[in-house]
Design a protein around this motif. Structure first.
Motif, PDB file in Angstrom:
ATOM      1  N   MET B 100      -0.847 -12.908  -5.701  1.00  0.00           N
ATOM      2  CA  MET B 100      -0.912 -12.255  -4.548  1.00  0.00           C
ATOM      3  C   MET B 100      -1.057 -12.550  -3.232  1.00  0.00           C
ATOM      4  O   MET B 100       0.357 -11.942  -2.527  1.00  0.00           O
ATOM      5  CB  MET B 100      -1.975 -11.837  -4.664  1.00  0.00           C
ATOM      6  N   VAL B 101      -0.373 -13.990  -3.102  1.00  0.00           N
ATOM      7  CA  VAL B 101      -0.120 -14.899  -2.413  1.00  0.00           C
ATOM      8  C   VAL B 101       1.143 -15.254  -2.631  1.00  0.00           C
ATOM      9  O   VAL B 101       1.927 -14.925  -1.571  1.00  0.00           O
ATOM     10  CB  VAL B 101      -1.007 -16.009  -2.178  1.00  0.00           C
ATOM     11  N   HIS B 104       3.231 -12.301  -0.516  1.00  0.00           N
ATOM     12  CA  HIS B 104       2.626 -12.020   0.643  1.00  0.00           C
ATOM     13  C   HIS B 104       3.642 -12.035   1.817  1.00  0.00           C
ATOM     14  O   HIS B 104       3.422 -10.647   2.392  1.00  0.00           O
ATOM     15  CB  HIS B 104       2.331 -13.663   1.229  1.00  0.00           C
ATOM     16  N   ALA B 105       5.385 -11.700   1.735  1.00  0.00           N
ATOM     17  CA  ALA B 105       6.422 -11.347   2.901  1.00  0.00           C
ATOM     18  C   ALA B 105       6.561 -10.246   2.047  1.00  0.00           C
ATOM     19  O   ALA B 105       6.634  -9.346   2.685  1.00  0.00           O
ATOM     20  CB  ALA B 105       7.344 -12.576   2.078  1.00  0.00           C
ATOM     21  N   MET B 107       4.636  -8.082   1.823  1.00  0.00           N
ATOM     22  CA  MET B 107       3.132  -7.377   1.888  1.00  0.00           C
ATOM     23  C   MET B 107       3.165  -6.540   4.023  1.00  0.00           C
ATOM     24  O   MET B 107       3.116  -7.871   4.642  1.00  0.00           O
ATOM     25  CB  MET B 107       1.799  -7.320   2.297  1.00  0.00           C
ATOM     26  N   SER B 108       3.075  -6.062   4.422  1.00  0.00           N
ATOM     27  CA  SER B 108       3.449  -6.119   6.349  1.00  0.00           C
ATOM     28  C   SER B 108       2.180  -5.206   6.668  1.00  0.00           C
ATOM     29  O   SER B 108       2.428  -5.263   7.634  1.00  0.00           O
ATOM     30  CB  SER B 108       4.140  -4.574   6.639  1.00  0.00           C
ATOM     31  N   TYR B 109       0.919  -4.593   6.135  1.00  0.00           N
ATOM     32  CA  TYR B 109      -0.569  -4.098   7.577  1.00  0.00           C
ATOM     33  C   TYR B 109      -0.345  -5.622   7.940  1.00  0.00           C
ATOM     34  O   TYR B 109      -0.911  -6.525   7.764  1.00  0.00           O
ATOM     35  CB  TYR B 109      -1.196  -3.735   5.894  1.00  0.00           C
ATOM     36  N   LEU B 111      -3.437  -6.799  11.339  1.00  0.00           N
ATOM     37  CA  LEU B 111      -4.566  -7.526  11.417  1.00  0.00           C
ATOM     38  C   LEU B 111      -5.862  -6.776  10.724  1.00  0.00           C
ATOM     39  O   LEU B 111      -6.968  -6.907  10.510  1.00  0.00           O
ATOM     40  CB  LEU B 111      -4.640  -8.014  12.899  1.00  0.00           C
ATOM     41  N   SER B 114      -6.917  -5.026   7.651  1.00  0.00           N
ATOM     42  CA  SER B 114      -7.646  -6.359   7.185  1.00  0.00           C
ATOM     43  C   SER B 114      -8.911  -6.214   7.427  1.00  0.00           C
ATOM     44  O   SER B 114      -9.027  -6.205   6.205  1.00  0.00           O
ATOM     45  CB  SER B 114      -6.408  -7.516   7.606  1.00  0.00           C
ATOM     46  N   ILE B 115      -9.461  -6.733   8.282  1.00  0.00           N
ATOM     47  CA  ILE B 115     -10.324  -6.242   8.719  1.00  0.00           C
ATOM     48  C   ILE B 115     -11.779  -5.563   8.027  1.00  0.00           C
ATOM     49  O   ILE B 115     -12.329  -5.600   8.032  1.00  0.00           O
ATOM     50  CB  ILE B 115     -11.148  -6.805  10.624  1.00  0.00           C
ATOM     51  N   LEU B 116     -10.317  -4.283   8.990  1.00  0.00           N
ATOM     52  CA  LEU B 116     -11.594  -2.804   8.123  1.00  0.00           C
ATOM     53  C   LEU B 116     -11.126  -2.864   7.461  1.00  0.00           C
ATOM     54  O   LEU B 116     -11.933  -1.461   6.499  1.00  0.00           O
ATOM     55  CB  LEU B 116     -11.227  -1.544   9.097  1.00  0.00           C
ATOM     56  N   TYR B 117     -10.281  -2.947   6.520  1.00  0.00           N
ATOM     57  CA  TYR B 117      -9.993  -2.472   4.721  1.00  0.00           C
ATOM     58  C   TYR B 117      -9.633  -1.560   4.466  1.00  0.00           C
ATOM     59  O   TYR B 117     -10.155  -0.425   3.745  1.00  0.00           O
ATOM     60  CB  TYR B 117     -11.127  -2.713   4.467  1.00  0.00           C
ATOM     61  N   ALA B 121      -4.332  -1.030   3.824  1.00  0.00           N
ATOM     62  CA  ALA B 121      -4.435  -2.149   3.198  1.00  0.00           C
ATOM     63  C   ALA B 121      -4.936  -1.474   1.667  1.00  0.00           C
ATOM     64  O   ALA B 121      -5.062  -2.319   0.914  1.00  0.00           O
ATOM     65  CB  ALA B 121      -5.685  -2.980   3.904  1.00  0.00           C
ATOM     66  N   GLU B 125      -2.788  -3.118  -0.713  1.00  0.00           N
ATOM     67  CA  GLU B 125      -3.453  -3.725  -2.004  1.00  0.00           C
ATOM     68  C   GLU B 125      -3.187  -3.785  -3.561  1.00  0.00           C
ATOM     69  O   GLU B 125      -3.457  -4.577  -4.362  1.00  0.00           O
ATOM     70  CB  GLU B 125      -5.400  -4.265  -1.971  1.00  0.00           C
TER      71      GLU B 125
END
Lengths: 348, 260
Positions: B100-101, B104-105, B107-109, B111, B114-117, B121, B125
């Motif tokens: 998944m890493v 990385h490049a 994916m674009s969502y 911060l 990410s925090i609220l999922y 996101a 995912e």
């Protein structure tokens, strides 16, 4: 007909849940129900310890995000906590409502943390630790000498927080407030760790060269880790300030930074639940030793002075024993216990 | 213009020349092998392309775009990915997360997502997990999906690293000694994977490898480096017959006199 044995997922989203499985969901629900009811059966002193645990959880989980997950060692977390507390006091004295004070204190601390995270572009490991130690000392100096804002050595007083006219003016009320904020912080970090951002953090920790090759902008993500971690530390500090209602520079010394490091090392580096375990353990341990020393002192009156003195030594001893016998932290022990019961009574 | 065009690249470390005026090209859809004795500058060349080193002079173009003008982390989104000679996996992440890493490049969502999922996101995912599962199936990594990468056997780790580079779905994949330290069976598997990556997944491959059997079998073109210079470039058979190449590998008759 066959019964279903074990936990199976039919969708990727199902597997990505925070609490996969009905058993886990129900246990978490029961745990929080018990936690919310517990203070009613406790005296004021025990409730105050619970409040401290909630606040420590925020601090430990936020440091674990930076140090455990992203690999950026910070010896300045105690001072960042202090920035949060002082910002909260300053903003509250300006007359802002608590619901703005909390994120405001977080934002100011995030900016501070990012500034002191700038050296992380060039410095790694132990060298970065020394750079953040400098941050700790500089911030302590600022707390002590920027009289106009921080009140200098005299400190600052805060009113108990109030939300929409409801004042959190007792330990019991503060318990619910700190619990709610702690739960939100822990959930936020858990979410970060299962998405792109968290994976990039761990990638930087494990192999920064290949992290760069897969497209992670090292500097931007290190700063994000500093910012996010400091934001949460700031929120924790703001709660701490509102809870103690009086803050002075010496509360946020190097000792606090080291005790947060101890929490995440004992709990388990890089694991969110580890940060929680570590915070609970390190907060309860001295209280427990106090309790034992007092009761043993009552039984052996001539030894009471020596027992109290031994308390500090025992605290250190417990930490050392932990590092020797549980180097991967409480989170790993928790995992082992779970997998033991999963297969009980067959060990295969 | 060729797909990857390396023109007159010179790289020095404090006066020691690692690469001197290296020029060669990689055509789209090819498997190009970079070979040469130890210290010839093969890995230095890959490092210049991937961005770990910046050459003193010369230019590197990928699909017509100047790579040297772009920082290393941004080259992934231009369609470049690579593996390393010594395994450079994220040891603490599971195999799944390593791959998944790799995306990385792509994916674009942001911060907050990410925090609220929430929405973006969650959807991203899920979608990226699907693509990663294709790679897992292809490389037969499914038994190790949730294992921490650092605790897997060496051969599997090599495969995971290949998977991480594949997950990026790049146009050009740089492989630094993918067969190093593997047994015969694993080498054969790896050769098959490389051919399939090239044919089925449509990736152009630039390969550094010491196993001459593999190089001769799978390459469409071979570039020989020696002491930081291009010694020969061409189809495998022609390169192998080149006396200069034989001399570089086995030592020529006049090697003693030249002091090599």
């Amino acid at each position: 007909m066959h019964g279903q044995c074990g936990l199976f997922f039919r969708t990727y989203a199902g597997e990505a849940q925070l609490f996969p499985g009905r058993f886990l969901k129900i246990s978490m629900l029961l745990f929080f129900a018990a936690l919310c009811l517990a203070p009613w059966a406790m005296n004021k002193y025990l409730v105050s310890i619970l409040c401290l645990i909630n606040i420590s959880v925020i601090g430990a989980v936020s440091l674990n995000l930076l140090t455990g997950s992203c690999g950026q060692i910070s010896l300045g977390h105690g001072a960042f906590f202090g920035v949060g507390a002082y910002s909260a006091a300053y903003l509250a004295n300006l007359g802002l409502p608590f619901l703005l004070v909390l994120p405001g204190a977080g934002a100011i601390t995030a900016l501070t943390g990012m500034v002191f995270g700038l050296p992380s572009l060039r410095l790694k490991g132990i060298y970065l630790a020394i750079a953040t130690l400098a941050a700790q000392l500089i911030l302590e100096y600022v707390f002590l000498h920027w009289d106009a804002v921080t009140g200098g050595s005299g400190g600052m007083a805060l009113d108990p927080p109030s939300i929409f006219g409801f004042a959190f003016d007792s330990d019991l009320k503060m318990f619910y407030l700190t619990l709610a904020v702690a739960v939100l912080c822990v959930l936020a970090v858990r979410n970060v760790m299962r998405t792109r951002l968290g994976r990039a953090f761990v990638a930087i920790r494990d192999y920064h060269l290949s992290a760069e090759i897969v497209g992670v902008d090292l500097f931007a993500y290190k700063l994000r880790a500093f910012g996010l971690s400091s934001f949460l530390a700031g929120v924790g500090g703001a709660l701490w300030g509102s809870y103690t209602m009086y803050i002075t520079p010496e509360q946020f010394g190097i000792g606090l930074s080291v005790s947060y490091l101890a929490m995440i090392i004992i709990g388990g580096l890089g694991s969110v639940i580890g940060g929680v375990f570590g915070a609970v353990f390190i907060t309860i341990l001295p209280e427990l030793l106090n309790f034992i020393a007092q009761h043993a002192g009552a039984a052996f009156t001539d030894l009471s002075g020596a027992l109290l003195a031994m308390k500090e030594g025992v605290f250190g001893l417990v930490l050392v024993l932990f590092l020797i016998f549980e180097p991967e932290g409480l989170a790993n022990r928790w995992r082992l216990v779970k997998s033991y019961w999963k297969l009980y009574p067959f060990a295969h | 213009m060729a797909f990857l065009e390396i023109d007159n690249v010179t790289l020095t470390f404090r006066g020691i020349a690692a690469l001197t005026g290296v020029s060669f090209t990689v055509d789209k859809g090819g498997i190009v092998s970079l070979i040469g004795p130890n210290g010839a500058g093969k890995t230095s060349m890959l490092n210049c392309i991937s961005g770990r080193y910046t050459p003193d002079s010369g230019s590197i173009h990928l699909g017509g775009r100047d790579l040297l003008a772009v920082p290393a982390h941004a080259r992934t989104s231009l369609g470049l990915s690579r593996t390393f000679q010594n395994i450079a996996l994220f040891k603490g992440l599971s195999v799944l997360d390593n791959l998944m890493v790799g995306r990385h490049a792509r994916m674009s969502y942001g911060l907050l997502a990410s925090i609220l999922y929430f929405g973006p996101a969650r959807r991203a995912e899920d979608a990226h997990r699907r693509r990663v599962e294709d790679v897992i199936d292809f490389l037969r990594l499914s038994p190790y999906r949730h294992h921490p990468a650092g605790k897997l056997p060496y051969g599997v780790q090599k495969r995971v690293e290949l998977g991480r580079a594949m997950a990026a779905e790049s146009d050009l994949i740089l492989l630094d000694e993918p067969m190093a330290g593997m047994n015969l069976e694993e080498t054969e598997d790896m050769a098959r994977y490389i051919l399939d990556i090239n044919e089925e997944w449509g990736m152009t491959v630039l390969l550094v490898e010491h196993d001459m059997g593999v190089v001769m079998d799978i390459s469409s073109k071979v570039v020989v480096l020696d002491f930081g210079r291009v010694l020969a470039e061409g189809p495998p058979e022609a390169v192998m017959a080149d006396p200069a190449v034989v001399a570089a590998y086995l030592g020529g008759e006049d090697a003693v006199f030249l002091g090599r």
